[in-house]
Design a protein around this motif. Sequence first.
Motif, mmCIF file in Angstrom:
data_model
loop_
_atom_site.group_PDB
_atom_site.id
_atom_site.type_symbol
_atom_site.label_atom_id
_atom_site.label_comp_id
_atom_site.label_asym_id
_atom_site.label_seq_id
_atom_site.Cartn_x
_atom_site.Cartn_y
_atom_site.Cartn_z
ATOM 1 N N ARG A 27 0.833 -1.207 0.000
ATOM 2 C CA ARG A 27 0.000 0.000 0.000
ATOM 3 C C ARG A 27 0.866 1.256 0.000
ATOM 4 N N GLY A 28 0.571 2.174 -0.925
ATOM 5 C CA GLY A 28 1.305 3.419 -1.010
ATOM 6 C C GLY A 28 2.550 3.342 -1.864
ATOM 7 N N ASP A 29 2.876 2.173 -2.382
ATOM 8 C CA ASP A 29 4.067 1.978 -3.201
ATOM 9 C C ASP A 29 3.665 1.919 -4.669
ATOM 10 N N THR A 30 4.605 1.630 -5.539
ATOM 11 C CA THR A 30 4.328 1.418 -6.958
ATOM 12 C C THR A 30 5.164 0.253 -7.453
ATOM 13 N N GLY A 31 4.757 -0.307 -8.582
ATOM 14 C CA GLY A 31 5.532 -1.379 -9.173
ATOM 15 C C GLY A 31 6.914 -0.920 -9.580
ATOM 16 N N SER A 32 7.007 0.284 -10.139
ATOM 17 C CA SER A 32 8.308 0.807 -10.575
ATOM 18 C C SER A 32 9.254 1.011 -9.407
ATOM 19 N N ASN A 33 8.702 1.409 -8.262
ATOM 20 C CA ASN A 33 9.550 1.670 -7.103
ATOM 21 C C ASN A 33 10.059 0.395 -6.449
ATOM 22 N N VAL A 34 9.192 -0.629 -6.342
ATOM 23 C CA VAL A 34 9.572 -1.831 -5.609
ATOM 24 C C VAL A 34 10.466 -2.751 -6.437
ATOM 25 N N ALA A 35 10.379 -2.675 -7.757
ATOM 26 C CA ALA A 35 11.100 -3.606 -8.622
ATOM 27 C C ALA A 35 12.609 -3.650 -8.353
ATOM 28 N N PRO A 36 13.306 -2.503 -8.269
ATOM 29 C CA PRO A 36 14.747 -2.577 -8.047
ATOM 30 C C PRO A 36 15.135 -3.231 -6.720
ATOM 31 N N PHE A 37 14.313 -3.045 -5.684
ATOM 32 C CA PHE A 37 14.627 -3.664 -4.397
ATOM 33 C C PHE A 37 14.606 -5.188 -4.503
ATOM 34 N N LEU A 38 13.677 -5.712 -5.292
ATOM 35 C CA LEU A 38 13.574 -7.160 -5.426
ATOM 36 C C LEU A 38 14.605 -7.717 -6.396
ATOM 37 N N LEU A 39 14.863 -7.011 -7.490
ATOM 38 C CA LEU A 39 15.646 -7.602 -8.578
ATOM 39 C C LEU A 39 17.087 -7.134 -8.669
ATOM 40 N N TYR A 40 17.435 -5.981 -8.099
ATOM 41 C CA TYR A 40 18.786 -5.446 -8.262
ATOM 42 C C TYR A 40 19.670 -5.589 -7.034
ATOM 43 N N THR A 41 19.096 -5.932 -5.898
ATOM 44 C CA THR A 41 19.864 -5.982 -4.655
ATOM 45 C C THR A 41 20.575 -7.325 -4.515
ATOM 46 N N PRO A 42 21.908 -7.333 -4.347
ATOM 47 C CA PRO A 42 22.624 -8.600 -4.162
ATOM 48 C C PRO A 42 22.129 -9.340 -2.927
ATOM 49 N N ILE A 43 22.076 -10.664 -3.021
ATOM 50 C CA ILE A 43 21.628 -11.516 -1.923
ATOM 51 C C ILE A 43 22.835 -12.000 -1.129
ATOM 52 N N ASN A 44 22.709 -11.999 0.182
ATOM 53 C CA ASN A 44 23.773 -12.496 1.054
ATOM 54 C C ASN A 44 23.195 -13.477 2.063
ATOM 55 N N SER A 45 23.995 -14.452 2.460
ATOM 56 C CA SER A 45 23.584 -15.380 3.510
ATOM 57 C C SER A 45 24.813 -15.814 4.287
ATOM 58 N N GLU A 46 24.595 -16.471 5.395
ATOM 59 C CA GLU A 46 25.687 -16.928 6.246
ATOM 60 C C GLU A 46 26.198 -18.315 5.859
#
Length: 297
Positions: A27-46
Amino acid sequence: MAEHEPLRIFEAMTPPHQSTVIFLHGRGDTGSNVAPFLLYTPINSEHSEASRRNSEITFRHLLPHTKFVFPTALKRRIGKLPQGGFNQWFDMDSLIITDYYDDGQIEGVKESTDYIHQLIQAEVDSGIPPEQIVLMGISQGCATGAAAMMRYPGKLGGFVGMSGWLPFITESENILRDGGDSKTLLQHFENKLGNNREVTEESAGQTLKTPIFIGHGTADTKIVPRCGERLRHVLKGAGFEEVVWATYMVGHWWCDEELIHIAVWLKLKGFSVNKIETFIGDTVGSLGSQGVSYTTN
């Protein structure tokens, strides 16, 4: 009549295009705004030194043959306020999750789920079968995606809900408590939204075959974990064949472990997933760095 903003689309990184994820923002977001957070951010784990220091592999890399579609909800007024509003899939009378404004949610839930079904059909028309299409959403996007999945008269490749709930949840719980079956519950959604579509035993049976993954942050104070638990219990009570429940030590968002679990789960469902070995051992349970609880029970 209001029109949705243009879709933000990311074609499959590696041909051929084999599957599609339709991601619904909060709510209050947009598809264009959320897309980079899901697809461009490198994943890290232990899991290993390499996974801790990863700076290249993203969620999109894990699903190289998957197209990602990010729609944006219409701008709607906020509750009973006479003016204003922002992008939301359906109206709510406050920022608190409540069942007390169900009638005010009907118009938005109907419009948004009809719109999502149009997006699914567009993918089917392009050659992607429903069994290779995943609905995925966070917060109100999770709530909307769950309703769209329940209204879809067939089996989808999966539904992934993060930090969300189910619209009309108390009514749904009461139907199941009073002995209603899956067909009764799914028909209630259609009737609630003013549709004439009849839910048949056959269509209900196909809907129940859609596998489900629900994740929630144990530190989520905006949409408390109990909301996700109620969604889980209704879906299990309705007879969905697979409902996975996972919790993470995170607030009202996702974490890297959750994305890794989702990728592993999709791999188990037959989706093409690459590079997952960078982040995980032989079992999903090996990811315990954030107190993960993962169960299909």
